[in-house]
Design a protein around this motif. Structure first.
Motif, short mmCIF file in Angstrom:
data_model
loop_
_atom_site.label_atom_id
_atom_site.label_comp_id
_atom_site.label_asym_id
_atom_site.label_seq_id
_atom_site.Cartn_x
_atom_site.Cartn_y
_atom_site.Cartn_z
N PHE A 280 -18.00 -5.12 0.14
CA PHE A 280 -17.15 -5.31 1.31
C PHE A 280 -16.66 -6.69 1.78
O PHE A 280 -15.77 -6.94 1.89
CB PHE A 280 -17.99 -4.68 2.50
N PRO A 281 -17.67 -7.53 1.58
CA PRO A 281 -17.27 -8.99 1.76
C PRO A 281 -15.88 -9.48 1.03
O PRO A 281 -15.30 -10.34 1.26
CB PRO A 281 -18.49 -9.85 1.64
N TRP A 282 -15.77 -8.85 -0.20
CA TRP A 282 -14.74 -9.36 -1.31
C TRP A 282 -13.50 -8.39 -1.19
O TRP A 282 -12.59 -8.27 -1.96
CB TRP A 282 -15.29 -9.56 -2.54
N MET A 283 -13.60 -7.47 -0.35
CA MET A 283 -12.43 -6.57 -0.08
C MET A 283 -11.38 -7.24 0.76
O MET A 283 -11.69 -7.30 1.97
CB MET A 283 -13.01 -5.14 0.52
N ILE A 284 -10.14 -7.48 0.22
CA ILE A 284 -9.30 -8.16 0.85
C ILE A 284 -8.26 -7.42 1.41
O ILE A 284 -7.55 -7.59 2.49
CB ILE A 284 -8.39 -9.12 0.04
N GLN A 285 -8.08 -6.19 1.03
CA GLN A 285 -7.48 -5.04 1.76
C GLN A 285 -8.00 -3.64 1.62
O GLN A 285 -8.44 -3.23 0.39
CB GLN A 285 -6.07 -5.08 1.19
N VAL A 286 -8.03 -2.99 2.70
CA VAL A 286 -8.36 -1.62 2.79
C VAL A 286 -7.60 -0.65 3.42
O VAL A 286 -7.29 -1.02 4.72
CB VAL A 286 -9.84 -1.32 3.22
N ASN A 287 -7.16 0.17 2.76
CA ASN A 287 -5.99 1.03 3.41
C ASN A 287 -6.52 2.34 3.49
O ASN A 287 -6.87 3.09 2.46
CB ASN A 287 -4.67 1.11 2.61
N VAL A 288 -6.72 2.87 4.74
CA VAL A 288 -7.25 4.51 4.82
C VAL A 288 -6.08 5.35 5.27
O VAL A 288 -5.60 5.17 6.55
CB VAL A 288 -8.50 4.33 5.86
N HIS A 289 -5.95 6.50 4.52
CA HIS A 289 -5.04 7.47 4.96
C HIS A 289 -5.88 8.81 5.29
O HIS A 289 -6.49 9.49 4.34
CB HIS A 289 -4.08 7.79 3.70
#
Length: 98
Positions: A74-83
């Motif tokens: 998670f600390p390296w997730m630069i973008q998370v898009n949830v649909h």
């Protein structure tokens, strides 16, 4: 409830290879548990990118947030898009023989 989630990652430029390797191992083990719990349903990687799409299940958006933010990477997730997904009247799934 089902969610289609797109995640883009980026390792830190000065990250130690041993740390990266440990996170990858931890992430796969954690994903295996989420699969057993029924949260992670499907996962696809995007060719030539450090990105994936996943079909996730959670009781609501808050639970999904807790699941995603609890991932080792998670600390390296630069973008998370949830649909969030809802049933469609012409969904063929009920008609497909298992």
């Amino acid at each position: 409830m089902e969610f289609l989630v797109n995640i883009t990652l980026k390792w830190s430029e000065n990250m130690e290879p041993e740390l990266r390797d440990r996170i990858i191992v931890d992430e796969r083990a954690h994903a295996a548990e989420l699969i057993k719990q029924g949260h992670l349903v499907r996962m696809w990687r995007v060719p030539a990118r450090f990105e994936n799409w996943g079909l996730w299940r959670a009781k609501d958006a808050t639970e999904l947030h807790d699941i995603i933010s609890g991932l080792p990477a998670f600390p390296w997730m630069i973008q998370v898009n949830v649909h969030p997904l809802a049933r469609h009247a012409v969904d063929p799934a009920p008609y497909i023989a298992a």
